[in-house]
Write an enzyme that holds these catalytic residues in place. Structure first.
Site, PDB file in Angstrom:
ATOM      1  N   ALA A 135      29.525  11.667  -2.486  1.00  0.00           N
ATOM      2  CA  ALA A 135      29.342  11.924  -1.059  1.00  0.00           C
ATOM      3  C   ALA A 135      28.074  12.750  -0.876  1.00  0.00           C
ATOM      4  CB  ALA A 135      30.538  12.685  -0.498  1.00  0.00           C
ATOM      5  N   MET A 136      27.686  12.920   0.387  1.00  0.00           N
ATOM      6  CA  MET A 136      26.433  13.621   0.671  1.00  0.00           C
ATOM      7  C   MET A 136      26.572  14.492   1.900  1.00  0.00           C
ATOM      8  SD  MET A 136      23.411  14.196  -0.226  1.00  0.00           S
ATOM      9  CE  MET A 136      22.477  15.412   0.659  1.00  0.00           C
ATOM     10  N   GLU A 186      31.697  18.908   0.378  1.00  0.00           N
ATOM     11  CA  GLU A 186      30.602  18.563   1.291  1.00  0.00           C
ATOM     12  C   GLU A 186      30.601  19.489   2.504  1.00  0.00           C
ATOM     13  OE1 GLU A 186      28.569  16.646  -0.101  1.00  0.00           O
ATOM     14  OE2 GLU A 186      29.953  15.886  -1.619  1.00  0.00           O
TER      15      GLU A 186
HETATM   16  N1  0A1 Z   1      24.532  16.582  -2.954  1.00  0.00           N
HETATM   17  C1  0A1 Z   1      25.598  15.665  -3.201  1.00  0.00           C
HETATM   18  C2  0A1 Z   1      25.400  14.803  -4.372  1.00  0.00           C
HETATM   19  C3  0A1 Z   1      24.456  13.673  -4.216  1.00  0.00           C
HETATM   20  C4  0A1 Z   1      23.279  13.674  -4.904  1.00  0.00           C
HETATM   21  C5  0A1 Z   1      22.435  12.593  -4.877  1.00  0.00           C
HETATM   22  C6  0A1 Z   1      22.831  11.515  -4.110  1.00  0.00           C
HETATM   23  O1  0A1 Z   1      22.085  10.383  -4.076  1.00  0.00           O
HETATM   24  C7  0A1 Z   1      21.245  10.101  -5.048  1.00  0.00           C
HETATM   25  C8  0A1 Z   1      23.991  11.516  -3.391  1.00  0.00           C
HETATM   26  C9  0A1 Z   1      24.790  12.596  -3.437  1.00  0.00           C
HETATM   27  C10 0A1 Z   1      26.834  16.494  -3.539  1.00  0.00           C
HETATM   28  O2  0A1 Z   1      26.756  17.440  -4.294  1.00  0.00           O
HETATM   29  O3  0A1 Z   1      27.896  16.141  -3.077  1.00  0.00           O
HETATM   30 ZN    ZN Z   2      27.317  19.167  -3.920  1.00  0.00          ZN
END
Ligand code: 0A1
Ligand code: ZN
Length: 882
Positions: free
Chosen positions: A269-270, A305
């Site tokens: 997820a993002m 998230e």
């Molecule tokens: N920041 C998100 C993780 C994430 C990282 C990269 C992505 O696409 C390449 C997608 C999500 C988390 O920690 O949930």
């Molecule tokens: Zn994260």
């Protein structure tokens, strides 16, 4: 696709941008193959920057179709545009200026799933880490923060929904069947948190009233018809919002919080500001289609998230080397949330299991890197268990060192001091130093030194002096690029158990600082004396896994059995059971390799069965106790010259011995651990199901036929029990008509539910033995296998390479060569996915020589292939490096 540039990025080269971005205005005219993006950026030159310095913006596979400076065309010589960058010269010396950039992109053709892409007929974005530069030219780095206005224009019928970050400004018709919507996000953010979603989706709506009384609209968007499956996610969201207020004093800061579930997504997820995008696997659940594990994951990832809103979004990373600043901290926060929602010790056991099976191998192999690395070639390859899970453990250790109150004060200071900034790990640690007065310089080595420390311990009791002496020694192994290591500050929780009952409190301690039950190991070698100890204590060391180390501490089976039975720290009880069992498993693997008989000590089976039968323990704990270390865990502990077939045979034999010794216990559990009444995903009910299914697993080992397991399959009224029974059928009775019938029934019943069909693929991908590869290849031919869907690829190919050591690692090397072919194939379309699956080879050097040779040749084949992505080249070269 971005092929390898060979460019290495170094932390030491960090410097702020020459131009400060003041605001961003984006207008998207959406079209499946020709989306027009107009980007208006207002910049000014940073004070002190050379008046001739050009503005250089990032791009990735972009084509510039328009450029204006303060609304006027630029002469050709004033700018250069390539797919990777846009350089503009002769810009005003100090006055702000506006740049208007037009790009045209093709979402339909975007198979990397980075930037703006299409999934299930909707438009969706993924910008972390460097996806925004695939939409428009931009200073695409996390320390460039600005407020964003976003206008979205699209065909109204196909895209009734037009979403972006922040608060909704308004919308209207736009002629010719189109409409538009405008969004404004007042919180300055980096480009990686940008999101846009457009399409036709169903919604589940609710509200949350924050601690200061503001009402926030909550919306979860899913495919039409799936709304009832999003209600658990909504409940988890509200619980997360409440918990963050109560535990960390963090209040939500926009009028609306949205989640969109999509079926094609590279990660879990993002956390885009106000508009999280989720892999639908972590949103959708109902009893018929989701397991207890799915429910727990949804709860944890929704929380993760949401928690990013403060740890990641309001305070973000200065550069990508600081990724653990947001990820390690946010994982720690979601772990604490789940521990509070469920059972703390059971949650801790699950965390440590995961850490040991995923992060420890990473930390001891060719991909090892510090939690805060200083160099990278492809940032996508640093979303690792080291940054996430070890990063969380490091945060947990700060909490352990400071105690709950000071840790909370440190967090409050962090939020106050750095809100709205892009900061570093040093800034984070400084907050805890400032509130506690403790020097955390040595402790910070946890961020900078890779490798799992090995702590060797031995104890002796002096009855005359009434002292217990503990000798401790630490060693941090060499890792790529780091051969010499310094001693770390290791906080070891411990308990001195009396043989009869209770804990012994020492009168005093010399040789180390002891705060409450935390012993501070800071030197390479340290001798600690506990004074005033009336009887020989049984030492329980590294309680609650207070520090992520390998511990070498020879304890008698009697002492371990005592810990397993009486420790008040239930994590330590579980660890003692592992410590009793592991030597049996390792010896069995060695014996199997030699063709010798396999035995299993009764001290282990007795202790295990006593725990399984102990009604004072929660069922979820007992289920955890019954889950032996995996074959990969055993391989890691053996440490080299590994033969997956011998390990499999050894583990299976021990399981059989436990089943024989515990038949009565397992029968009682299987009959008694029913969960009457309607299904509830709560932790207590899930624990009962886990224990009952563990008992069924053991009982099936004694069964000559699949009848009992097939009956369990037929009787199951929820996905947890159904998939558990199907897994046992597939593993224990793979070639029977009953298993074939159950697999066919499962496929037909859930053919239109992609997430359940993923389980169907995964269950078959994990069936051990030489025939696994052919099974996988046949499954890849079925119409249900979708190469373009990351979840499907992970469920079949990912499960095979990560969780089927005998099938994947068959002696003729065919599994490794299959992987090589697949990596080269997947890399053409989705480099991130390919690189991640390739990490399954990270422990290839631990294989026995024949398999290791096959593995090497498969890896070399990948390395030598033309046109590799940066992602795959980075991984394959590191894995092969001597
Ligand atoms: N920041 C998100 C993780 C994430 C990282 C990269 C992505 O696409 C390449 C997608 C999500 C988390 O920690 O949930
Ligand atoms: Zn994260």
């Amino acid at each position: 696709m971005r092929t390898d540039t060979g460019q290495i990025i170094n932390l030491a080269d960090y410097r702020p941008t020459d131009f400060v971005l003041e605001r961003v205005d984006l207008t998207f005219d959406l079209h499946p193959t020709e989306t027009k993006v107009e980007t208006r950026l207002i910049f000014h030159r940073r004070e002190g920057v050379d008046a001739n310095a050009p503005l250089v913006l990032d791009g990735d596979e972009l084509v510039l179709s328009g450029l204006l400076l303060d609304q006027s065309e630029l002469p050709a010589g004033q700018y250069d545009a390539t797919p990777e960058s846009l350089t503009v010269r002769n810009l005003p010396e100090s006055a702000p200026f506006e740049l208007t950039i037009t790009t045209v992109i093709n979402p339909e053709a975007n198979t990397q799933l980075m930037g703006l892409y299409r999934t299930g007929g909707i438009y969706c974005t993924q910008c972390e880490a460097e996806g925004f530069r695939r939409i428009t030219y931009f200073p695409d780095r996390p320390d460039v923060l600005a407020p964003y206005t976003v206008n979205i224009i699209a065909d109204k019928e196909a895209n009734p929904l037009l979403l972006s970050n922040g608060n909704f400004l308004g919308g209207a018709g736009y002629g010719e069947g189109k409409h538009f919507a405008a969004w404004f996000d007042p919180h300055p953010k980096p480009s990686y948190l940008f999101a846009l979603v457009a399409g036709d989706l169903g919604v589940v709506e609710d509200t949350f009233t924050t601690m200061s009384g503001r009402e926030v609209a909550l919306k979860i968007y899913v495919e039409h018809g799936k709304e009832p499956r999003a209600t658990y996610a909504m409940d988890a969201l509200k619980r997360s919002m409440k918990w963050d207020e109560e535990r960390f004093g963090r209040e939500y800061d926009l009028d609306i919080f949205m989640i969109v579930a999509v079926s094609d997504f590279n990660m879990g997820a993002m956390e885009n500001k106000g508009l999280n995008v989720f892999n639908d696997k972590y949103v959708l659940a109902d009893p018929e289609t989701a397991t207890d594990a799915d429910y727990a994951n949804i709860e944890a990832i929704i929380a993760h998230e949401y928690f990013h809103n403060w740890t990641g979004n309001r305070i973000t990373c200065r550069d990508w080397f600081q990724l653990c600043l947001k990820e390690g901290l946010t994982v720690y926060r979601d772990h604490e949330f789940s521990a509070d929602q469920r059972s703390r010790p059971v949650k801790r056991i699950a965390e440590v299991r995961h850490l040991k099976s995923e992060q420890f191998p990473e930390d001891s192999g060719p991909l090892a890197h510090p939690v805060r690395p200083t160099t990278y070639r492809e940032i996508n390859n640093f979303y690792t268990t080291t940054v996430y899970e070890k990063g969380s453990e490091v945060t947990r250790m700060i909490a352990t060192l400071l105690g709950r109150d000071l840790f909370k004060k440190g967090m409050d200071l962090y939020f106050d001091r750095h809100d709205g900034q892009a900061v570093t790990i040093e800034d984070f640690v400084k907050c805890f130093e400032d509130v506690s007065g403790r020097d955390l310089t040595q402790f910070s080595l946890w961020y900078h030194q890779a490798g799992t420390p090995l702590v060797t311990a031995s104890g002796s009791y002096d009855a005359n002096a009434k002292t217990f002496t503990l000798s401790l020694e630490q060693m941090v192994p060499a890792t790529p690029g780091q051969t010499v290591k310094k001693p770390m500050h290791i906080p070891l929780r411990l308990g001195l158990l009396a043989e009869d009952d209770g804990l012994i409190t020492p009168a005093s301690v010399t040789g180390a600082e002891l705060t409450d039950d935390v012993l501070h190991l800071t030197k390479k070698a340290q001798t600690v004396t506990f004074h005033g100890i009336p009887q020989r204590p049984v030492l329980s060391l590294n309680r609650s896994f207070s520090t992520p180390i390998n511990l070498q501490f020879s304890q008698s089976t009697e002492d371990l059995a005592l810990i397993a039975r009486y420790e008040t720290d239930h994590f330590a009880r579980w660890q003692a059971l592992i410590d009793l069992g592991l030597p049996n498993l390792l010896q069995a693997a060695r014996d199997a390799r030699q063709g010798a008989d396999i035995t299993c000590g009764s001290a282990f089976t007795d202790a295990l069965l006593a725990a399984a039968a102990d009604e004072s323990l929660e069922p979820a704990f007992r289920a955890q106790a019954l889950a032996l270390p995996s074959e990969s865990d055993i391989a890691r502990e053996l440490g080299g010259n590994n033969d997956p077939d011998a390990i499999h045979a050894a583990r299976q034999t021990i399981i059989k011995r436990i089943a024989e010794a515990g038949e009565d216990v397992f029968t009682v559990l299987y009959d008694g651990m029913q969960t009457p009444g309607p299904f509830s995903p709560d932790a207590a009910s899930a624990g009962r199901r886990a224990l009952r299914n563990a008992a069924l697993g053991y009982l099936s080992q004694l069964d000559e036929t699949p009848a009992r397991t097939k009956a369990a399959y037929d009787a199951a009224n929820n996905m947890t029990d159904l998939s558990a029974a199907l897994t046992i059928l597939a593993q224990r009775f793979p070639d029977t008509v009953e298993t074939a019938a159950a697999l066919a029934h499962f496929r037909d019943r859930f053919a239109d539910n992609a997430l359940v069909i993923d389980k169907w693929f995964a269950i078959q991908a994990a069936i051990p033995g030489d025939g696994a590869l052919e099974r996988i290849q046949l499954l890849m031919e079925t119409p249900l296998f979708k190469r373009t869907n990351p979840n499907r690829v992970r469920s079949l190919i990912g499960t095979f390479v990560f969780a089927n050591p005998t099938g994947f690692g068959r002696a003729d090397g065919a599994g490794y060569h299959f992987l090589a072919d697949e990596i080269l194939e997947i890399d053409q379309r989705n480099p991130q996915l390919a690189a991640r699956i390739l990490t399954s080879m990270r422990s290839w050097r631990l294989l026995e020589p024949v398999r290791a040779d096959h593995a090497r040749s498969a890896l070399l084949r990948i390395e030598r292939a033309a046109g590799l992505s940066t992602d795959v080249r980075d991984i394959v070269e590191r894995i092969l490096k001597e």
